[in-house]
Design a protein around this motif. Structure first.
Motif, PDB file in Angstrom:
ATOM      1  N   CYS A  94      -2.444  -3.448   4.569  1.00 52.26           N
ATOM      2  CA  CYS A  94      -4.098  -3.253   4.920  1.00 52.26           C
ATOM      3  C   CYS A  94      -4.671  -4.520   5.268  1.00 52.26           C
ATOM      4  O   CYS A  94      -5.559  -4.783   6.277  1.00 52.26           O
ATOM      5  CB  CYS A  94      -4.516  -2.772   3.534  1.00 52.26           C
ATOM      6  N   THR A  95      -4.430  -5.654   4.570  1.00 53.96           N
ATOM      7  CA  THR A  95      -5.041  -7.013   4.592  1.00 53.96           C
ATOM      8  C   THR A  95      -4.635  -7.430   6.242  1.00 53.96           C
ATOM      9  O   THR A  95      -5.393  -7.957   7.079  1.00 53.96           O
ATOM     10  CB  THR A  95      -4.146  -8.091   3.806  1.00 53.96           C
ATOM     11  N   ASP A  96      -3.183  -7.164   6.591  1.00 52.54           N
ATOM     12  CA  ASP A  96      -2.794  -7.695   8.155  1.00 52.54           C
ATOM     13  C   ASP A  96      -3.908  -6.772   9.015  1.00 52.54           C
ATOM     14  O   ASP A  96      -4.171  -7.155  10.090  1.00 52.54           O
ATOM     15  CB  ASP A  96      -1.351  -7.277   8.149  1.00 52.54           C
ATOM     16  N   VAL A 199     -12.886   0.801   8.470  1.00 52.09           N
ATOM     17  CA  VAL A 199     -12.661   1.513   7.175  1.00 52.09           C
ATOM     18  C   VAL A 199     -11.770   1.073   6.257  1.00 52.09           C
ATOM     19  O   VAL A 199     -10.272   0.910   6.850  1.00 52.09           O
ATOM     20  CB  VAL A 199     -12.735   2.884   7.234  1.00 52.09           C
ATOM     21  N   ASP A 200     -11.916   0.370   5.079  1.00 54.29           N
ATOM     22  CA  ASP A 200     -10.703  -0.257   4.483  1.00 54.29           C
ATOM     23  C   ASP A 200     -10.286   1.097   3.839  1.00 54.29           C
ATOM     24  O   ASP A 200     -10.760   1.505   2.561  1.00 54.29           O
ATOM     25  CB  ASP A 200     -11.145  -1.249   3.595  1.00 54.29           C
ATOM     26  N   GLY A 201      -9.359   1.790   3.787  1.00 53.98           N
ATOM     27  CA  GLY A 201      -8.680   2.777   3.360  1.00 53.98           C
ATOM     28  C   GLY A 201      -7.463   2.646   2.168  1.00 53.98           C
ATOM     29  O   GLY A 201      -6.917   3.405   1.825  1.00 53.98           O
ATOM     30  N   ALA A 202      -7.369   1.332   1.737  1.00 54.58           N
ATOM     31  CA  ALA A 202      -6.479   0.867   0.891  1.00 54.58           C
ATOM     32  C   ALA A 202      -6.292   1.863  -0.545  1.00 54.58           C
ATOM     33  O   ALA A 202      -5.187   2.349  -0.767  1.00 54.58           O
ATOM     34  CB  ALA A 202      -6.436  -0.386   0.311  1.00 54.58           C
ATOM     35  N   GLN A 203      -7.637   2.295  -1.120  1.00 53.10           N
ATOM     36  CA  GLN A 203      -7.682   3.098  -2.308  1.00 53.10           C
ATOM     37  C   GLN A 203      -7.703   4.496  -1.950  1.00 53.10           C
ATOM     38  O   GLN A 203      -7.903   5.042  -2.938  1.00 53.10           O
ATOM     39  CB  GLN A 203      -8.705   2.418  -3.107  1.00 53.10           C
ATOM     40  N   ALA A 204      -7.932   5.056  -0.788  1.00 57.24           N
ATOM     41  CA  ALA A 204      -8.248   6.310  -0.615  1.00 57.24           C
ATOM     42  C   ALA A 204      -6.854   6.986  -0.033  1.00 57.24           C
ATOM     43  O   ALA A 204      -6.712   8.224  -0.554  1.00 57.24           O
ATOM     44  CB  ALA A 204      -9.139   6.314   0.544  1.00 57.24           C
ATOM     45  N   PHE A 222      -4.636   0.894   5.964  1.00 59.03           N
ATOM     46  CA  PHE A 222      -4.188   1.100   4.651  1.00 59.03           C
ATOM     47  C   PHE A 222      -2.797   0.530   4.490  1.00 59.03           C
ATOM     48  O   PHE A 222      -2.208  -0.071   5.623  1.00 59.03           O
ATOM     49  CB  PHE A 222      -4.189   2.602   4.425  1.00 59.03           C
ATOM     50  N   SER A 223      -2.197   0.409   3.393  1.00 59.40           N
ATOM     51  CA  SER A 223      -0.950   0.043   3.047  1.00 59.40           C
ATOM     52  C   SER A 223      -0.015   1.115   2.688  1.00 59.40           C
ATOM     53  O   SER A 223      -0.505   1.817   1.863  1.00 59.40           O
ATOM     54  CB  SER A 223      -0.998  -1.067   2.004  1.00 59.40           C
ATOM     55  N   GLY A 224       1.335   0.964   2.716  1.00 61.57           N
ATOM     56  CA  GLY A 224       2.255   1.969   2.234  1.00 61.57           C
ATOM     57  C   GLY A 224       2.491   1.798   0.781  1.00 61.57           C
ATOM     58  O   GLY A 224       2.741   2.569   0.260  1.00 61.57           O
ATOM     59  N   HIS A 225       2.383   0.520   0.266  1.00 63.94           N
ATOM     60  CA  HIS A 225       2.738   0.490  -1.357  1.00 63.94           C
ATOM     61  C   HIS A 225       1.775   1.074  -2.037  1.00 63.94           C
ATOM     62  O   HIS A 225       2.272   1.213  -3.231  1.00 63.94           O
ATOM     63  CB  HIS A 225       3.036  -1.104  -1.504  1.00 63.94           C
ATOM     64  N   LYS A 226       0.507   1.437  -1.571  1.00 64.93           N
ATOM     65  CA  LYS A 226      -0.291   2.053  -2.484  1.00 64.93           C
ATOM     66  C   LYS A 226      -0.200   3.733  -2.554  1.00 64.93           C
ATOM     67  O   LYS A 226      -1.026   4.494  -3.236  1.00 64.93           O
ATOM     68  CB  LYS A 226      -1.810   1.680  -2.101  1.00 64.93           C
ATOM     69  N   MET A 227       0.606   4.019  -1.670  1.00 61.57           N
ATOM     70  CA  MET A 227       0.801   5.465  -1.464  1.00 61.57           C
ATOM     71  C   MET A 227       2.338   5.827  -1.795  1.00 61.57           C
ATOM     72  O   MET A 227       2.986   6.710  -0.987  1.00 61.57           O
ATOM     73  CB  MET A 227       0.352   6.141  -0.165  1.00 61.57           C
TER      74      MET A 227
END
Ligand code: PMP
Length: 412
Positions: A94-96, A199-204, A222-227
């Motif tokens: 997500c940061t990237d 939209v930062d979807g990291a927590q969604a 978004f990031s893979g490691h949070k899902m």
């Protein structure tokens, strides 16, 4: 324990571990979710049967690997309801993804005097790229504040977003407050002012259905490691028309159409943004994570997390001496609960919980301007996922009471 949840838990070997002689109770899912066996197995199978570089060789293995890797892009497209797989850029997280937008779209479109609007609850990943961009370009960074209930103040957003606004960058779900933000309304405000919304979807992502078209999002990260996926893989969704106009982010192999001594032309999107060998194994793991989520069902996942929070929240609120952050109305919350215990430093509380095998996060959660607004330096955060149970929640609640009594007796 619900039989289905037991079956789900059986997919996560780590949940059988003991931490400090107690069964692990993992409540730090907002930082990183655990990986099911199906995901690790998928990555291992890829390495054992398909491993080769992508988009390069004409050999069979290379073609298989490319086909597999590209099929994941298609899968991600369907998962977030994008129009085209060309709108899906693989990143390292997500940061990237957010840095990519700031350093390409932002760099190209922001000029002196323009305004960028973020919310005060942003994770540093969705703040620093815009803060630095604003500094470089002599643009103004504006913050949407919290309302009385400690959620995003839409009335303030309406004041802050003006014809000078070029970019709005907001999280769909706060990693601290647990509130779900009105992205569609913000997107419409952005578009009425000819701005774009990031939209930062990291927590969604992975918690409920994300439909980028319905949200009217221009970019979604978004990031893979949070899902339930691996680390080091993420996604940037961008509207194709926007991605096509943007300059490349990183330069190198695979992102070019042609290179001469004098210059270069760029590959079509999304390859233009994927310089170098990508995290192929990570993308395969991401596919596994989507399969896992779809197997459980996003509706069930959302309902289960909601039920857990509906169970925990009224009980935790009854423990005297706790202060909670974010909206208290549970129907508006994600599965994140941030709080502090009177007289106990958040790190001490987290350490005491850890001694009981309960893993929570303590700190500023990479949201220091939000901490300042809340008037604290840090908080404790418990975040729940599909494999957490009511029994675990009860142990967490009892541990809080015991720790509170212990510290109160110490202080007497
Ligand atoms: N935004 C939010 C809201 C987050 O919670 C996080 C992760 N804590 C990030 C961005 C950054 O995600 P990553 O570290 O995976 O790039």
């Amino acid at each position: 324990m619900d039989k289905n949840i037991k079956q789900i838990r059986d997919n996560f070997p780590i949940l059988k571990r003991k931490i400090n002689d107690s069964p692990l109770i993992y409540l730090d899912n907002a930082a990183t979710a655990q990986i099911p066996v199906s995901v690790s197995k998928k990555m291992m199978d890829f390495d054992e049967t398909y491993r080769a570089n992508v988009h390069r060789g004409v050999h069979t293995l290379g073609m298989w690997a490319t086909k597999y890797y590209e099929s994941v892009r298609e899968k991600v497209k369907d998962f977030i309801h994008a129009k085209s797989e060309r709108e899906i850029v693989f990143t390292s997280g997500c940061t990237d993804s957010l840095n990519l937008v700031a350093n390409t779209y932002g760099e190209q479109n922001i000029q002196a005097g323009d305004e960028i609007v973020v919310s005060i609850m942003e994770h540093h990943s969705n703040l620093l790229p815009w803060q630095q961009l604003a500094m470089r370009k002599h643009a103004k960074l504006k913050f949407i504040e919290l309302d009385q209930e400690q959620k995003l103040d839409l009335a303030d957003a309406k004041k802050k977003i003006t014809p000078k606004t070029k970019i709005i960058a907001v999280a769909q779900v706060s990693n601290v407050l647990g509130c779900i933000n009105p992205i569609k309304e913000l997107a419409q405000l952005a578009h009425q002012n000819n701005a774009v919304i990031v939209v930062d979807g990291a927590q969604a992502i992975g918690h409920f259905d994300v439909n980028v078209q319905e949200l009217e999002a221009d970019f979604y990260a978004f990031s893979g490691h949070k899902m339930f996926g691996p680390d080091g893989i993420g996604v940037l969704y961008g509207r194709k028309k926007l991605l096509e106009k943007m300059p490349p982010y990183r330069l190198g192999g695979e992102m070019i159409a042609n290179v001469t001594r004098e210059g270069a032309t760029w590959a079509p999107v999304p390859q233009k943004f994927e310089a170098g060998t990508p995290n192929i194994e990570g993308a395969i793991g991401l596919e596994g994570a989507i399969d896992f989520i779809e197997h459980v069902g996003l509706d069930k996942l959302r309902q289960y997390e909601q039920d857990l929070i509906d169970y925990v929240f009224p009980k935790i609120q009854k423990i005297a001496g706790l202060t909670f952050y974010g909206p208290q109305n549970i129907s508006e919350r994600s599965s994140v609960i941030s709080f502090n215990m009177q007289g106990i430093h958040p790190h001490d509380l987290a350490t005491a919980l850890d001694l009981e095998g309960i893993e929570v996060r303590a700190g500023h959660h990479c949201a220091q301007p939000l901490m300042e607004t809340l008037g604290v330096e840090s908080t404790v955060r418990a975040s729940f996922a599909i494999y957490n149970t009511q029994e675990e929640a009860d142990k967490f609640l009892s541990a809080l009471v015991v720790i509170k009594e212990f510290f109160q007796n110490e202080l007497r």
